[in-house]
Design a protein around this motif. Sequence first.
Motif, PDB file in Angstrom:
ATOM      1  N   SER A  96      -9.737 -19.187  13.875  1.00  0.00           N
ATOM      2  CA  SER A  96     -10.012 -19.494  12.460  1.00  0.00           C
ATOM      3  C   SER A  96     -11.469 -19.900  12.236  1.00  0.00           C
ATOM      4  O   SER A  96     -11.975 -19.845  11.102  1.00  0.00           O
ATOM      5  CB  SER A  96      -9.088 -20.617  11.977  1.00  0.00           C
ATOM      6  OG  SER A  96      -9.257 -21.783  12.775  1.00  0.00           O
ATOM      7  N   ARG A  97     -12.164 -20.287  13.319  1.00  0.00           N
ATOM      8  CA  ARG A  97     -13.574 -20.703  13.193  1.00  0.00           C
ATOM      9  C   ARG A  97     -14.533 -19.516  13.122  1.00  0.00           C
ATOM     10  O   ARG A  97     -15.703 -19.677  12.790  1.00  0.00           O
ATOM     11  CB  ARG A  97     -13.964 -21.586  14.385  1.00  0.00           C
ATOM     12  CG  ARG A  97     -13.141 -22.841  14.531  1.00  0.00           C
ATOM     13  CD  ARG A  97     -13.628 -23.702  15.690  1.00  0.00           C
ATOM     14  NE  ARG A  97     -13.572 -23.000  16.959  1.00  0.00           N
ATOM     15  CZ  ARG A  97     -12.488 -22.926  17.718  1.00  0.00           C
ATOM     16  NH1 ARG A  97     -11.350 -23.494  17.315  1.00  0.00           N
ATOM     17  NH2 ARG A  97     -12.518 -22.281  18.872  1.00  0.00           N
ATOM     18  N   TYR A  98     -14.045 -18.334  13.463  1.00  0.00           N
ATOM     19  CA  TYR A  98     -14.900 -17.147  13.570  1.00  0.00           C
ATOM     20  C   TYR A  98     -15.214 -16.594  12.184  1.00  0.00           C
ATOM     21  O   TYR A  98     -14.307 -16.345  11.374  1.00  0.00           O
ATOM     22  CB  TYR A  98     -14.170 -16.099  14.406  1.00  0.00           C
ATOM     23  CG  TYR A  98     -15.011 -14.944  14.892  1.00  0.00           C
ATOM     24  CD1 TYR A  98     -15.896 -15.105  15.950  1.00  0.00           C
ATOM     25  CD2 TYR A  98     -14.888 -13.680  14.324  1.00  0.00           C
ATOM     26  CE1 TYR A  98     -16.641 -14.041  16.434  1.00  0.00           C
ATOM     27  CE2 TYR A  98     -15.632 -12.612  14.789  1.00  0.00           C
ATOM     28  CZ  TYR A  98     -16.505 -12.795  15.849  1.00  0.00           C
ATOM     29  OH  TYR A  98     -17.232 -11.731  16.321  1.00  0.00           O
ATOM     30  N   LYS A  99     -16.482 -16.373  11.909  1.00  0.00           N
ATOM     31  CA  LYS A  99     -16.906 -15.895  10.593  1.00  0.00           C
ATOM     32  C   LYS A  99     -17.446 -14.466  10.680  1.00  0.00           C
ATOM     33  O   LYS A  99     -18.039 -14.064  11.691  1.00  0.00           O
ATOM     34  CB  LYS A  99     -17.995 -16.806  10.018  1.00  0.00           C
ATOM     35  CG  LYS A  99     -17.616 -18.283   9.957  1.00  0.00           C
ATOM     36  CD  LYS A  99     -16.382 -18.520   9.109  1.00  0.00           C
ATOM     37  CE  LYS A  99     -16.024 -20.005   9.053  1.00  0.00           C
ATOM     38  NZ  LYS A  99     -14.740 -20.243   8.336  1.00  0.00           N
ATOM     39  N   VAL A 100     -17.237 -13.714   9.608  1.00  0.00           N
ATOM     40  CA  VAL A 100     -17.797 -12.365   9.530  1.00  0.00           C
ATOM     41  C   VAL A 100     -19.320 -12.471   9.521  1.00  0.00           C
ATOM     42  O   VAL A 100     -19.886 -13.297   8.798  1.00  0.00           O
ATOM     43  CB  VAL A 100     -17.302 -11.642   8.267  1.00  0.00           C
ATOM     44  CG1 VAL A 100     -18.028 -10.307   8.094  1.00  0.00           C
ATOM     45  CG2 VAL A 100     -15.794 -11.421   8.347  1.00  0.00           C
ATOM     46  N   GLN A 101     -19.961 -11.644  10.331  1.00  0.00           N
ATOM     47  CA  GLN A 101     -21.420 -11.694  10.420  1.00  0.00           C
ATOM     48  C   GLN A 101     -22.038 -10.645   9.505  1.00  0.00           C
ATOM     49  O   GLN A 101     -21.691  -9.461   9.571  1.00  0.00           O
ATOM     50  CB  GLN A 101     -21.868 -11.459  11.869  1.00  0.00           C
ATOM     51  CG  GLN A 101     -23.369 -11.591  12.071  1.00  0.00           C
ATOM     52  CD  GLN A 101     -23.725 -11.820  13.522  1.00  0.00           C
ATOM     53  OE1 GLN A 101     -23.332 -12.807  14.115  1.00  0.00           O
ATOM     54  NE2 GLN A 101     -24.447 -10.888  14.116  1.00  0.00           N
ATOM     55  N   GLY A 102     -22.928 -11.057   8.668  1.00  0.00           N
ATOM     56  CA  GLY A 102     -23.558 -10.124   7.742  1.00  0.00           C
ATOM     57  C   GLY A 102     -24.705  -9.360   8.373  1.00  0.00           C
ATOM     58  O   GLY A 102     -24.997  -9.493   9.563  1.00  0.00           O
TER      59      GLY A 102
END
Length: 505
Positions: A96-102
């Motif tokens: 859940s801590r993983y964010k989409v990288q732009g």
Amino acid sequence: MAQPRGAPPLLHSRPHRRLLRSQISRCACLLLAFAALLLLSSLHQVVRVDLSRLDPDPPRQARFAIPPSPFWLLVSSDQLWASNGYGYHACVTPTSRYKVQGKSDSYMTVRSNGGLNQMRTGICDMVAVARLVNATLVIPQLDKRSFWQDTSTFKDIFDEPHFIKALEGDVHIVSDLPGSLQSAPRARKHFTSWSGASYYEEVKELWKNQKVVHIPKSDSRLANNGLPIDIQRLRCRCLYQALRFSDLIEDLGKKLVERLRSRGKYIALHLRYEKDMLAFTGCTYGLSDSEANELRIMRERTSHWKLKDINSTEQRYEGNCPLTPNEVGIFLRAMGYPESTWIYLAAGEIYGGEKYISKLRSYFPNLVSKEMLATKEEFEKFNNHASQVAALDYIIAVESDVFVPSHSGNMAKAVEGHRRFLGHRKTITPDRKGLVELFDLLEKGDLMEGPKLSSLVTEMHKYRQGAPRKRYGSLPGSKGRARLRTEESFYENPFPECICLTGRH
């Protein structure tokens, strides 16, 4: 006493009554045995060992033994459990801590080095590094200068659009640099081998002064252990899902697997007995003097091979030499595989050709290769493209009923790791050091092929058949950064980060 009218004779004759009781007793025993087997199987489904609780640096042995059994039959509850992945499954979903990288306006170009599987794992390391430094990854260039001299580009071997699409939430990947940066100055950086996340936090500074940083080597640039779980799972998503082979390779690979399956179950044998392997390792056991001299000359003339003076006998007794074709035949027969077994030869050109292959074929006549399974028209598309041919071997090895590598190496490690990821498919890793002792006893006449040898070999390998275990740490006594070289590769065994107990994620 007269027999009553119409009474079945089995009920009233004494011998017949004894026979009936005997038959009833046998049936009861069979029913009890079957019930016990079902109970054991159900217990295995309920009671599982949580390997994540084991010591982080376990002893160098597997945690599960696969009971020896003749040939392919799965006859015990342990083996039924083994065929179902021992209660473990692949898990690569981000936390859940993983964010989409732009998108990033910092770019990283890479030249992958080595053979096919060294490049594959290196590419996935570079994907993870690009995530760590928040850079846009340009599709890597492949090695065209190695021993194999393969001119294939990335899209010749891999499905490039799928690779970019599959990782779009993880890393921004582009086919080439933007036109405005084609002639821009580039920094050049050799990343330190087996580096952790903190190292790459410092490396980020490179992009403050340069838009583009070029990485001339991709292999082993990332640590095996101690990385965030999301980075480890990204490496798995890359290697096992995103970095798919091209349609041409995938289609022919699947056809060859189907042709093998039509003949029955098969072993994929990664026979490392090519000229360059023997020259590099200095292994000359069983070769003629002229052949040994030819290999020595090749080693001395290959500038990037650092070790020149090698004692072949010492290499063999330390278990550093690949098994010879004859030794592989002895080994597989001792493991219980009959003469009728189909064996797929996943290998390059075998040194000595038929002179040595015939010794393996004398044990297993059903020995086939990709050249034998494919038509001339199918195979000619792959001529002079060693990496594409190696990809066919990889596909067939991963899908085999049993995988056996005669020596450790990048392909052996990659295939074993992939098979673990897919449910701990059976991979038998020969104990080369232990086997040498047995082979020498055979040569001296102190031991004969047969039940005794088979018992010794199967006992030696009951913990070497691909059962679940945590990755090995560094060897005892190793110090400093040298200890990192002795760790088991992440891609050889992605447990526990990418393999979870069923019911957990």
